[in-house]
Design a protein around this motif. Structure first.
Motif, PDB file in Angstrom:
ATOM      1  N   SER A 197       9.179  27.050  -1.643  1.00 21.43           N
ATOM      2  CA  SER A 197       8.995  26.322  -2.909  1.00 21.43           C
ATOM      3  C   SER A 197       7.615  26.502  -3.528  1.00 21.43           C
ATOM      4  O   SER A 197       7.379  26.064  -4.648  1.00 21.43           O
ATOM      5  CB  SER A 197       9.252  24.827  -2.675  1.00 21.43           C
ATOM      6  N   PHE A 198       6.694  27.141  -2.820  1.00 17.59           N
ATOM      7  CA  PHE A 198       5.358  27.340  -3.375  1.00 17.59           C
ATOM      8  C   PHE A 198       4.990  28.819  -3.316  1.00 17.59           C
ATOM      9  O   PHE A 198       5.589  29.585  -2.575  1.00 17.59           O
ATOM     10  CB  PHE A 198       4.313  26.496  -2.633  1.00 17.59           C
ATOM     11  N   SER A 199       4.028  29.195  -4.097  1.00 16.82           N
ATOM     12  CA  SER A 199       3.653  30.603  -4.194  1.00 16.82           C
ATOM     13  C   SER A 199       2.640  30.945  -3.106  1.00 16.82           C
ATOM     14  O   SER A 199       1.444  30.766  -3.283  1.00 16.82           O
ATOM     15  CB  SER A 199       3.066  30.912  -5.581  1.00 16.82           C
ATOM     16  N   MET A 200       3.138  31.416  -1.986  1.00 13.87           N
ATOM     17  CA  MET A 200       2.261  31.774  -0.872  1.00 13.87           C
ATOM     18  C   MET A 200       1.423  32.992  -1.231  1.00 13.87           C
ATOM     19  O   MET A 200       1.912  33.962  -1.796  1.00 13.87           O
ATOM     20  CB  MET A 200       3.095  32.057   0.368  1.00 13.87           C
ATOM     21  N   GLU A 201       0.144  32.932  -0.901  1.00 10.65           N
ATOM     22  CA  GLU A 201      -0.771  34.030  -1.211  1.00 10.65           C
ATOM     23  C   GLU A 201      -0.885  34.990  -0.035  1.00 10.65           C
ATOM     24  O   GLU A 201      -1.017  34.572   1.120  1.00 10.65           O
ATOM     25  CB  GLU A 201      -2.153  33.480  -1.554  1.00 10.65           C
ATOM     26  N   PHE A 202      -0.819  36.277  -0.328  1.00  9.42           N
ATOM     27  CA  PHE A 202      -1.028  37.322   0.658  1.00  9.42           C
ATOM     28  C   PHE A 202      -2.337  38.035   0.318  1.00  9.42           C
ATOM     29  O   PHE A 202      -3.182  37.475  -0.377  1.00  9.42           O
ATOM     30  CB  PHE A 202       0.164  38.282   0.665  1.00  9.42           C
ATOM     31  N   ASP A 203      -2.492  39.244   0.786  1.00  8.11           N
ATOM     32  CA  ASP A 203      -3.727  39.990   0.523  1.00  8.11           C
ATOM     33  C   ASP A 203      -3.592  40.758  -0.794  1.00  8.11           C
ATOM     34  O   ASP A 203      -3.176  41.917  -0.824  1.00  8.11           O
ATOM     35  CB  ASP A 203      -4.036  40.953   1.676  1.00  8.11           C
ATOM     36  N   GLY A 204      -3.925  40.093  -1.907  1.00  7.37           N
ATOM     37  CA  GLY A 204      -3.892  40.746  -3.205  1.00  7.37           C
ATOM     38  C   GLY A 204      -2.595  40.575  -3.964  1.00  7.37           C
ATOM     39  O   GLY A 204      -2.413  41.187  -5.029  1.00  7.37           O
ATOM     40  N   PHE A 205      -1.661  39.778  -3.446  1.00  5.26           N
ATOM     41  CA  PHE A 205      -0.399  39.504  -4.145  1.00  5.26           C
ATOM     42  C   PHE A 205       0.153  38.192  -3.623  1.00  5.26           C
ATOM     43  O   PHE A 205      -0.383  37.614  -2.667  1.00  5.26           O
ATOM     44  CB  PHE A 205       0.609  40.643  -3.933  1.00  5.26           C
ATOM     45  N   ASN A 206       1.220  37.692  -4.250  1.00  2.00           N
ATOM     46  CA  ASN A 206       1.825  36.457  -3.755  1.00  2.00           C
ATOM     47  C   ASN A 206       3.302  36.675  -3.437  1.00  2.00           C
ATOM     48  O   ASN A 206       3.841  37.780  -3.643  1.00  2.00           O
ATOM     49  CB  ASN A 206       1.633  35.302  -4.748  1.00  2.00           C
ATOM     50  N   ARG A 258       9.407  49.970 -12.187  1.00  2.00           N
ATOM     51  CA  ARG A 258      10.616  49.166 -11.999  1.00  2.00           C
ATOM     52  C   ARG A 258      10.329  47.667 -12.024  1.00  2.00           C
ATOM     53  O   ARG A 258      11.172  46.879 -12.463  1.00  2.00           O
ATOM     54  CB  ARG A 258      11.303  49.543 -10.680  1.00  2.00           C
ATOM     55  N   THR A 259       9.176  47.250 -11.516  1.00  2.00           N
ATOM     56  CA  THR A 259       8.882  45.815 -11.391  1.00  2.00           C
ATOM     57  C   THR A 259       8.056  45.261 -12.535  1.00  2.00           C
ATOM     58  O   THR A 259       8.031  44.054 -12.759  1.00  2.00           O
ATOM     59  CB  THR A 259       8.110  45.536 -10.087  1.00  2.00           C
ATOM     60  N   LYS A 260       7.321  46.151 -13.227  1.00  2.00           N
ATOM     61  CA  LYS A 260       6.366  45.748 -14.267  1.00  2.00           C
ATOM     62  C   LYS A 260       5.188  44.955 -13.683  1.00  2.00           C
ATOM     63  O   LYS A 260       4.463  44.271 -14.409  1.00  2.00           O
ATOM     64  CB  LYS A 260       7.034  44.922 -15.374  1.00  2.00           C
ATOM     65  N   ILE A 261       5.013  45.057 -12.377  1.00  2.00           N
ATOM     66  CA  ILE A 261       3.846  44.452 -11.722  1.00  2.00           C
ATOM     67  C   ILE A 261       2.689  45.447 -11.791  1.00  2.00           C
ATOM     68  O   ILE A 261       2.892  46.666 -11.731  1.00  2.00           O
ATOM     69  CB  ILE A 261       4.166  44.094 -10.252  1.00  2.00           C
ATOM     70  N   LYS A 262       1.485  44.932 -11.884  1.00  2.00           N
ATOM     71  CA  LYS A 262       0.321  45.803 -12.045  1.00  2.00           C
ATOM     72  C   LYS A 262       0.118  46.721 -10.838  1.00  2.00           C
ATOM     73  O   LYS A 262       0.453  46.378  -9.702  1.00  2.00           O
ATOM     74  CB  LYS A 262      -0.925  44.956 -12.288  1.00  2.00           C
ATOM     75  N   HIS A 263      -0.466  47.870 -11.147  1.00  2.00           N
ATOM     76  CA  HIS A 263      -0.702  48.933 -10.165  1.00  2.00           C
ATOM     77  C   HIS A 263      -1.413  48.400  -8.918  1.00  2.00           C
ATOM     78  O   HIS A 263      -1.016  48.696  -7.776  1.00  2.00           O
ATOM     79  CB  HIS A 263      -1.530  50.038 -10.834  1.00  2.00           C
ATOM     80  N   LYS A 264      -2.460  47.622  -9.102  1.00  2.00           N
ATOM     81  CA  LYS A 264      -3.267  47.153  -7.975  1.00  2.00           C
ATOM     82  C   LYS A 264      -2.457  46.270  -7.038  1.00  2.00           C
ATOM     83  O   LYS A 264      -2.595  46.336  -5.813  1.00  2.00           O
ATOM     84  CB  LYS A 264      -4.493  46.393  -8.495  1.00  2.00           C
ATOM     85  N   LYS A 265      -1.593  45.420  -7.612  1.00  2.00           N
ATOM     86  CA  LYS A 265      -0.767  44.542  -6.773  1.00  2.00           C
ATOM     87  C   LYS A 265       0.266  45.342  -5.989  1.00  2.00           C
ATOM     88  O   LYS A 265       0.497  45.071  -4.802  1.00  2.00           O
ATOM     89  CB  LYS A 265      -0.060  43.484  -7.638  1.00  2.00           C
ATOM     90  N   ILE A 266       0.895  46.302  -6.633  1.00  2.00           N
ATOM     91  CA  ILE A 266       1.876  47.134  -5.939  1.00  2.00           C
ATOM     92  C   ILE A 266       1.212  47.870  -4.780  1.00  2.00           C
ATOM     93  O   ILE A 266       1.757  47.942  -3.673  1.00  2.00           O
ATOM     94  CB  ILE A 266       2.544  48.136  -6.903  1.00  2.00           C
ATOM     95  N   GLU A 267       0.026  48.401  -5.023  1.00  2.00           N
ATOM     96  CA  GLU A 267      -0.699  49.094  -3.947  1.00  2.00           C
ATOM     97  C   GLU A 267      -1.018  48.132  -2.810  1.00  2.00           C
ATOM     98  O   GLU A 267      -0.908  48.487  -1.628  1.00  2.00           O
ATOM     99  CB  GLU A 267      -1.985  49.715  -4.490  1.00  2.00           C
ATOM    100  N   SER A 268      -1.398  46.897  -3.152  1.00  2.00           N
ATOM    101  CA  SER A 268      -1.702  45.890  -2.124  1.00  2.00           C
ATOM    102  C   SER A 268      -0.464  45.571  -1.281  1.00  2.00           C
ATOM    103  O   SER A 268      -0.557  45.423  -0.055  1.00  2.00           O
ATOM    104  CB  SER A 268      -2.228  44.601  -2.771  1.00  2.00           C
ATOM    105  N   ILE A 269       0.694  45.470  -1.931  1.00  2.00           N
ATOM    106  CA  ILE A 269       1.928  45.183  -1.198  1.00  2.00           C
ATOM    107  C   ILE A 269       2.255  46.326  -0.246  1.00  2.00           C
ATOM    108  O   ILE A 269       2.571  46.108   0.934  1.00  2.00           O
ATOM    109  CB  ILE A 269       3.100  44.941  -2.175  1.00  2.00           C
ATOM    110  N   ILE A 270       2.162  47.546  -0.751  1.00  2.00           N
ATOM    111  CA  ILE A 270       2.467  48.709   0.094  1.00  2.00           C
ATOM    112  C   ILE A 270       1.496  48.789   1.264  1.00  2.00           C
ATOM    113  O   ILE A 270       1.905  49.039   2.409  1.00  2.00           O
ATOM    114  CB  ILE A 270       2.448  50.001  -0.749  1.00  2.00           C
TER     115      ILE A 270
END
Length: 519
Positions: A197-206, A258-270
């Motif tokens: 129910s809340f937006s958990m924060e990860f390393d550079g993305f949620n 595909r996601t329209k999420i910013k480049h930096k966040k996608i890189e952080s997720i990967i």
């Protein structure tokens, strides 16, 4: 030599035999690619089969004789160990040709890795004094300490999980999605897992960023599966089926588009979900982007879809010992409070401390009061991400052992303030009212643990079950009866069997329990 040293030496002997496998004569990259390619073919085959046929296929192809094999567990555990062994045992440069490794080599190793996981579980449980064993020559017979409590906890967890799974399937069946559309079905099933129910924060993305990211990755695999269908037949292509391999920059750009999420966040997720060969505790079912040469990352559809995406993300965050996870723990407990508040009958009063000093008293995360019958519940809340490994189980047990101690502290506190406890938590109108009944117990979200260090009846329940009980007219009394019943009000027949298997010359015998509910 004591029992612990003896079992450790046996473990080392087995690992020495594993190290001799010819897969490990390859470089780490060549070995990993061989495993992923051969597994992709096996997984594509298993995807077309029902549960019984899957088990039969695994037994035949991977050369193991176990009666009951959970397909997801088999894939997770066997690949986890093979990847770890590749990083430990492989050569810096291949000393044999990669083509010498055939499918049977990989499948047989998967079978041995799965059996090794079962032995390793017992070894680790033995070091924690949760199992005992006796040895006659090369025959090792394991049994659980405090077996009675273990069986009740195992059965309770199993029944509750079956009920939760049935509800998820019902949601799936009652949805408005087109069941004939593979992409839509896979995407909807994927979305069902995300319920934090809340937006958990990860390393550079949620977590919301990851939900969108992983949903698109699911769609990519669905599209690839559909592209392999010719005349309604799935064409299995060795080295291609169930795999996506791109350069890291291509992965980033594809998922940005595909996601329209910013480049930096996608890189952080990967980066977050990229397998680390240098980490001996890495688990490929969590870190599913596998790095290979030329800055490429390969993802196996079978590995990616092994288990629930939200839970996997949380497990990986916990493994990284991130401060983000420590912060999230407080939010999880607040989420549990809200779930209980929204889920139980409105007539109950719910409190967790009018002032800040009351919010940190051990064993008193939540108080529930029924003024009609003057009945109070004093509850310790514990949140645990889904448990997958023996290490997870041991960590869960440690957490719950602390909770049992906190419940005892809560009893002392409440008994010292019987005349004021209600007013402290529910307002001055309850001053000098002493509850007729008080129950102290633990609520947790996923599993009540092994309970091996506790005697029955154990005062612990799962939150979903508690909410269900509390929605009865006599909910508080039902909870009290269940807490004080050693079988947790479950009427069942049990059967204890032993699974027996051979692992590099050792005969391993492990207890296994099955249950049948009696109406």
């Amino acid at each position: 030599m004591n029992h612990y040293e003896e079992l450790y030496n046996i473990k080392q002997n087995i690992e020495y035999e594993i190290k001799e496998n010819k897969l490990f004569k390859l470089s780490t990259e060549d070995a990993v690619l061989s495993v992923i390619e051969k597994f992709g073919v096996l997984n594509s085959f298993l995807d077309t089969k029902g549960d019984y046929e899957q088990q039969e296929g695994i037994r035949r192809v991977c050369n193991i004789s176990l009666t009951n094999i959970d397909t997801i567990s088999f894939i997770q555990e066997s690949l986890k160990w093979i990847f770890r062994w590749c990083s430990i045992f492989c050569e810096s440069k291949s000393i044999i040709n990669k083509k010498e490794i055939v499918a049977d080599d990989i499948y047989n190793l998967m079978g041995n890795a799965y059996l090794y996981e079962k032995f390793h579980d017992m070894w680790e449980m033995n070091t924690r004094k949760k199992v005992i064993y006796n040895r006659v020559d090369r025959r090792l017979n394991f049994n659980y300490r405090n077996e009675e409590t273990y069986k009740i906890h195992l059965f309770y967890d199993t029944v509750c999980r079956m009920i939760d799974d049935a509800k998820l399937k019902e949601m799936m069946n009652n949805s408005n999605i087109d069941k004939r559309n593979l992409t839509e079905v896979m995407s909807y099933a994927h979305q069902l897992d995300f319920n934090c129910s809340f937006s958990m924060e990860f390393d550079g993305f949620n977590l919301e960023d990851y939900r969108i990211f992983s949903s698109e990755l699911t769609k990519l695999f669905a599209e690839k599966i559909l592209s392999n269908y010719k005349y309604r037949v799935n064409i299995i292509l060795p080295g291609d089926s169930g795999l996506l391999c791109l350069q890291k920059s291509e992965w980033i750009q594809t998922l940005v588009n595909r996601t329209k999420i910013k480049h930096k966040k996608i890189e952080s997720i990967i980066n977050f979900f990229t397998y680390k060969f240098s980490d001996k505790n890495s688990d490929v079912s969590l870190s599913y982007f596998v790095p290979i040469s030329n800055n490429k990352l390969i993802v196996s559809e079978g590995i990616f879809n092994l288990s629930r995406p939200e839970a996997n993300a949380m497990r990986l965050l916990a493994k990284k010992e991130s401060s983000n996870f420590d912060f999230a723990q407080n939010n999880f407990e607040e989420e549990e409070r809200e779930k209980i508040k929204d889920g139980i009958n409105e007539r109950y009063l719910i409190g967790y401390g009018i002032d800040k000093s009351k919010k940190n008293i051990p064993g008193m995360d939540l108080l529930v009061y029924d003024s009609e019958v003057n009945h109070l519940q004093v509850i310790e809340l514990k949140y645990k991400i889904p448990v997958e490994s023996t290490r997870d189980i041991n960590n869960l047990d440690n957490m719950l052992e602390k909770a049992y101690k906190q419940v005892e502290e809560a009893k002392k506190y409440v008994n010292s303030k019987l005349e004021s406890i209600l007013s402290e938590y529910f307002g001055h109108e309850y001053d000098m009212i002493i509850p007729n009944k008080i129950d102290y117990f633990i609520l947790t979200n996923y599993s009540i643990g092994t309970g091996i260090n506790n005697n029955l009846p154990t005062h612990i329940l799962l939150i979903n079950h508690y909410i269900e009980l509390m929605n009865n007219n006599n909910g508080m009394e039902l909870v009290r009866i269940l807490l004080n019943d050693k079988n947790k009000m479950m009427n069942f027949e049990e059967r204890k069997e032993y699974i027996e298997f051979s692992l590099f010359g050792y005969e391993i015998i492990i207890p296994q329990y099955s249950f049948k509910l009696i109406k």
